[in-house]
Design an enzyme around this catalytic site. Structure first.
Site, PDB file in Angstrom:
ATOM      1  N   ASP A   1      10.287  -8.648   2.935  1.00  0.00           N
ATOM      2  CA  ASP A   1      11.713  -7.408   3.068  1.00  0.00           C
ATOM      3  C   ASP A   1      12.172  -7.829   1.707  1.00  0.00           C
ATOM      4  O   ASP A   1      11.998  -8.391   1.646  1.00  0.00           O
ATOM      5  CB  ASP A   1      12.029  -6.305   3.290  1.00  0.00           C
ATOM      6  CG  ASP A   1      12.225  -4.935   3.326  1.00  0.00           C
ATOM      7  OD1 ASP A   1      11.299  -4.854   2.314  1.00  0.00           O
ATOM      8  OD2 ASP A   1      13.137  -4.172   4.235  1.00  0.00           O
ATOM      9  N   GLY A   2      12.513  -6.536   0.228  1.00  0.00           N
ATOM     10  CA  GLY A   2      13.813  -6.883  -0.508  1.00  0.00           C
ATOM     11  C   GLY A   2      13.115  -7.339  -1.417  1.00  0.00           C
ATOM     12  O   GLY A   2      13.395  -8.546  -2.479  1.00  0.00           O
ATOM     13  N   ASN A   3      11.198  -7.411  -1.992  1.00  0.00           N
ATOM     14  CA  ASN A   3      11.000  -8.486  -2.550  1.00  0.00           C
ATOM     15  C   ASN A   3      11.244  -7.491  -4.508  1.00  0.00           C
ATOM     16  O   ASN A   3      11.476  -8.562  -5.113  1.00  0.00           O
ATOM     17  CB  ASN A   3       9.350  -8.199  -2.687  1.00  0.00           C
ATOM     18  CG  ASN A   3       9.085  -8.847  -1.297  1.00  0.00           C
ATOM     19  OD1 ASN A   3       9.445 -10.324  -1.615  1.00  0.00           O
ATOM     20  ND2 ASN A   3       8.394  -8.591  -0.686  1.00  0.00           N
TER      21      ASN A   3
ATOM     22  N   TYR B   1      13.617   2.127 -15.008  1.00  0.00           N
ATOM     23  CA  TYR B   1      12.868   1.597 -13.754  1.00  0.00           C
ATOM     24  C   TYR B   1      12.656   3.499 -12.258  1.00  0.00           C
ATOM     25  O   TYR B   1      11.492   3.694 -12.547  1.00  0.00           O
ATOM     26  CB  TYR B   1      13.319   0.721 -12.407  1.00  0.00           C
ATOM     27  CG  TYR B   1      12.750  -0.254 -13.302  1.00  0.00           C
ATOM     28  CD1 TYR B   1      11.880  -0.387 -14.861  1.00  0.00           C
ATOM     29  CD2 TYR B   1      13.642  -1.686 -12.808  1.00  0.00           C
ATOM     30  CE1 TYR B   1      12.091  -1.386 -15.655  1.00  0.00           C
ATOM     31  CE2 TYR B   1      13.779  -2.950 -13.645  1.00  0.00           C
ATOM     32  CZ  TYR B   1      12.612  -2.951 -14.326  1.00  0.00           C
ATOM     33  OH  TYR B   1      13.155  -3.928 -15.287  1.00  0.00           O
TER      34      TYR B   1
ATOM     35  N   HIS C   1       5.121 -11.900  -4.309  1.00  0.00           N
ATOM     36  CA  HIS C   1       6.091 -11.302  -2.601  1.00  0.00           C
ATOM     37  C   HIS C   1       5.861 -12.101  -1.219  1.00  0.00           C
ATOM     38  O   HIS C   1       5.131 -12.242  -0.195  1.00  0.00           O
ATOM     39  CB  HIS C   1       4.725 -10.295  -2.129  1.00  0.00           C
ATOM     40  CG  HIS C   1       5.011  -9.028  -1.969  1.00  0.00           C
ATOM     41  ND1 HIS C   1       5.674  -7.940  -2.735  1.00  0.00           N
ATOM     42  CD2 HIS C   1       5.106  -8.382  -1.168  1.00  0.00           C
ATOM     43  CE1 HIS C   1       5.726  -7.074  -2.490  1.00  0.00           C
ATOM     44  NE2 HIS C   1       5.404  -6.617  -0.916  1.00  0.00           N
TER      45      HIS C   1
ATOM     46  N   ARG D   1      14.099  -5.431  -4.583  1.00  0.00           N
ATOM     47  CA  ARG D   1      15.503  -5.917  -4.996  1.00  0.00           C
ATOM     48  C   ARG D   1      15.378  -7.260  -5.780  1.00  0.00           C
ATOM     49  O   ARG D   1      16.626  -7.612  -6.613  1.00  0.00           O
ATOM     50  CB  ARG D   1      16.501  -5.626  -3.818  1.00  0.00           C
ATOM     51  CG  ARG D   1      16.793  -4.248  -4.039  1.00  0.00           C
ATOM     52  CD  ARG D   1      16.517  -3.891  -2.736  1.00  0.00           C
ATOM     53  NE  ARG D   1      15.455  -3.544  -1.266  1.00  0.00           N
ATOM     54  CZ  ARG D   1      15.769  -3.366  -0.379  1.00  0.00           C
ATOM     55  NH1 ARG D   1      16.867  -3.449   0.241  1.00  0.00           N
ATOM     56  NH2 ARG D   1      14.804  -3.860   0.544  1.00  0.00           N
ATOM     57  N   THR D   2      14.650  -8.743  -5.040  1.00  0.00           N
ATOM     58  CA  THR D   2      14.677  -9.645  -5.265  1.00  0.00           C
ATOM     59  C   THR D   2      14.178  -9.868  -6.590  1.00  0.00           C
ATOM     60  O   THR D   2      14.782 -10.733  -7.735  1.00  0.00           O
ATOM     61  CB  THR D   2      14.516 -10.340  -4.263  1.00  0.00           C
ATOM     62  OG1 THR D   2      14.895 -10.291  -3.449  1.00  0.00           O
ATOM     63  CG2 THR D   2      14.717 -12.079  -4.478  1.00  0.00           C
TER      64      THR D   2
ATOM     65  N   GLY E   1       0.969  -1.067   0.019  1.00  0.00           N
ATOM     66  CA  GLY E   1       0.410  -0.481   0.149  1.00  0.00           C
ATOM     67  C   GLY E   1       0.954   1.013   0.122  1.00  0.00           C
ATOM     68  O   GLY E   1       2.421   0.984   0.255  1.00  0.00           O
TER      69      GLY E   1
ATOM     70  N   ARG F   1      14.457  -8.583  -8.726  1.00  0.00           N
ATOM     71  CA  ARG F   1      15.176  -6.621 -10.280  1.00  0.00           C
ATOM     72  C   ARG F   1      16.779  -8.139 -10.621  1.00  0.00           C
ATOM     73  O   ARG F   1      16.847  -8.040 -11.320  1.00  0.00           O
ATOM     74  CB  ARG F   1      15.256  -6.142  -9.820  1.00  0.00           C
ATOM     75  CG  ARG F   1      14.349  -4.851  -9.971  1.00  0.00           C
ATOM     76  CD  ARG F   1      14.322  -3.483  -9.766  1.00  0.00           C
ATOM     77  NE  ARG F   1      14.496  -3.245  -8.350  1.00  0.00           N
ATOM     78  CZ  ARG F   1      13.281  -2.754  -7.479  1.00  0.00           C
ATOM     79  NH1 ARG F   1      12.603  -2.917  -7.967  1.00  0.00           N
ATOM     80  NH2 ARG F   1      14.061  -2.798  -6.132  1.00  0.00           N
TER      81      ARG F   1
END
Length: 359
Positions: A205-207, A236, A201, A209-210, A148, A212
């Protein structure tokens, strides 16, 4: 084939991407391939290649962390990668250092068609090392999450339930290693994988970056070798709203990926074309290599060569302004180019030394 999960006995069908080839996708793939060929056959001097690769590493790291809210500037990221300390929050610094580790890990992997769950989880572990608790780094989430707007509190997306995550991810990885996926161009594979990880997801956290990083892994290890000169993340980050909107549009269409892939491939086309233009500019005059052999120049000096080809001459003051450096640094750079016979002095004007190319 159908997979079963959890006590709810809910079914997850084997992953199957939903998209169609449009004229735009075909044109973009052709443009990407043409730019890629120019980059691969360019007669760049190796020192220039190293500088372009270093620049791409800095940009990838800066832009992929910036998308997620990292406050470090491009210059600060560059200094951090050089091993220098900077006045910044530990989380921001860790995110940058971690992503460098991720890219180095990807680079260390052998050229292989197999992308395993172990590799995928290790990418995430490195991404969030010293940011998330050790128990969450490299492990799937075990709680529900929502996506969100933190400013408005509005929920924009509800990812799958935690018990679905492992099998959904494994289903994607199984597809990525299938003959069907390998028949697709790496850029298409990368775009599909990027979206699906963002949709699942899998982690606390880090979804992003992971996702990409997984795209980078696919591009670099499945035949899309552009000498590691380009940073798709820059595209992006230049318009984050367009990036998130393209992902959200695919969500709204139930995972129909045609629009997302048009966006994703356009980004690759923009970045590969940018590198193509740089390579053409640096490689357009082979007389330098023929006369001097291989010469190592810094990125600033390369920039000055481009300026000289356009303007015909440069002063030490113009070099200082062009490269945004101090006068002593400008003088050292220019003298180094004189010593390497790239430049020669052509007199003075208003106390400024004039230099021209020596080829």
């Amino acid at each position: 084939m159908t997979l079963f999960i959890g006590t709810k006995n809910r079914k997850i069908s084997m992953f199957q991407p939903n998209f169609k080839y449009t004229n735009k996708i075909v044109r973009l793939l052709a443009r990407i391939q043409a730019a890629r060929e120019v980059i691969l056959i360019s007669p760049l001097i190796p020192a220039w290649e190293r500088e372009l690769q270093r620049e791409a590493l800095i940009k990838q790291t800066h832009h992929t962390t910036s998308i997620e809210g990292n406050q470090l500037t491009l210059e600060e990221v560059s200094l951090l990668i050089e091993g220098k300390d900077i006045p910044a929050g530990e989380k921001d610094k860790n995110e940058v250092k971690n992503y460098v580790d991720v890219l180095e890990y990807i680079d260390s992997l052998e050229e292989s068609t197999s992308i395993t769950e172990k590799i995928f989880l290790e990418i995430h572990r490195l991404t969030v090392k010293d940011i998330l608790p050790a128990a969450s780094a490299g492990n799937y989430r075990k709680v529900r999450v929502v996506v969100g707007n933190p400013k408005t509190g509005k929920i924009t997306y509800v990812p799958p339930e935690p018990e679905e995550v492992p099998l959904l991810t494994r289903s994607l990885l199984e597809w990525l290693n299938s003959a069907e996926a390998l028949d697709l161009m790496p850029a298409i594979q990368a775009g599909i994988a990027h979206y699906e990880i963002a949709r699942i997801h899998p982690f606390l956290d880090g979804n992003g970056r992971t996702a990409r990083a997984l795209s980078t892994l696919i591009l670099t290890k499945r035949g899309f070798d552009t000498k590691k000169f380009f940073a798709l993340e820059e595209y992006y980050n230049e318009d984050r709203q367009a990036y998130y909107s393209a992902l959200a549009d695919a969500d709204a269409k139930g995972g129909e990926l045609t629009g997302w892939l048009e966006y994703f491939l356009f980004g690759i086309a923009v970045e590969t074309s940018r590198v193509e233009n740089t390579v053409k500019k640096l490689s357009s005059d082979r007389s330098m290599k023929e006369k001097f052999g291989q010469i190592g120049l810094s990125n600033r000096q390369i920039k000055a060569v481009g300026y000289l080809k356009e303007k015909g001459r440069i002063t030490n003051k113009e070099y200082q302004e062009l490269c945004d450096v101090s006068q002593p640094t400008a003088n050292r750079d220019l003298q180094d180019m004189v010593d390497k016979n790239v430049l020669q002095q052509k007199g003075k004007k208003s106390q400024q030394i004039i230099y021209v190319l020596n080829f």
